[in-house]
Design an enzyme around this catalytic site. Structure first.
Site, mmCIF file in Angstrom:
data_model
loop_
_atom_site.group_PDB
_atom_site.id
_atom_site.type_symbol
_atom_site.label_atom_id
_atom_site.label_comp_id
_atom_site.label_asym_id
_atom_site.label_seq_id
_atom_site.Cartn_x
_atom_site.Cartn_y
_atom_site.Cartn_z
ATOM 1 C CB SER A 6 -0.965 0.005 1.192
ATOM 2 O OG SER A 6 -0.248 0.141 2.388
ATOM 3 C CB CYS A 7 4.419 1.798 0.493
ATOM 4 S SG CYS A 7 5.827 2.814 0.087
ATOM 5 C CB THR A 8 2.377 6.125 -2.954
ATOM 6 O OG1 THR A 8 1.048 6.093 -2.429
ATOM 7 C CG2 THR A 8 2.355 6.769 -4.314
ATOM 8 C CB CYS A 31 6.500 0.285 -2.167
ATOM 9 S SG CYS A 31 7.250 0.525 -0.551
#
Length: 117
Positions: free
Chosen positions: A11-13, A15
């Site tokens: 959910s890390c942008t 990433c």
């Protein structure tokens, strides 16, 4: 070149952007979910050894986890920091990519090009 290890969280942008760039450039990597396959204390020591800024480069100081801990990292022994990061992977900035000799923390295309170059 050694195999790239890509520590990520879906959910890390940053990433997702980094992963998209790696795939678009046909860069092979071993993906590790930061919270399911948390780096061991030994792996964190290795990552710290590769940083240019030490602990400050790896800690997500804007994270809720960091703010809730209310810890002065400057007053902790390195072994305590390593143990805490292994126990609380949400404290780690992401993504983290390493070839075993160098590390890139965060979404940084220029640093990635240098790492794989």
């Amino acid at each position: 070149m050694n195999r790239l290890t890509f520590y990520t969280y879906p959910s890390c942008t940053s990433c997702r952007k980094t992963k998209k760039w790696l795939k678009a450039n046909d860069i092979h990597f071993h993906e590790r979910h930061l919270f399911r396959e948390t780096p061991t204390a030994e792996e964190i020591k290795q990552l710290l050894h590769m940083t240019t800024e030490g602990v400050d480069e790896l800690i997500a100081t804007r994270s809720v986890t960091f703010k809730n801990l209310d810890i002065d990292f400057d007053n902790l022994h390195l072994s305590d920091v390593v143990e805490l990061l292994a126990k609380e992977p949400k404290l780690l900035r992401r993504p983290i990519l390493t070839d075993g000799e160098r590390v890139v923390v965060g979404h940084n295309i220029d640093a990635l090009k240098n790492l794989i170059g």
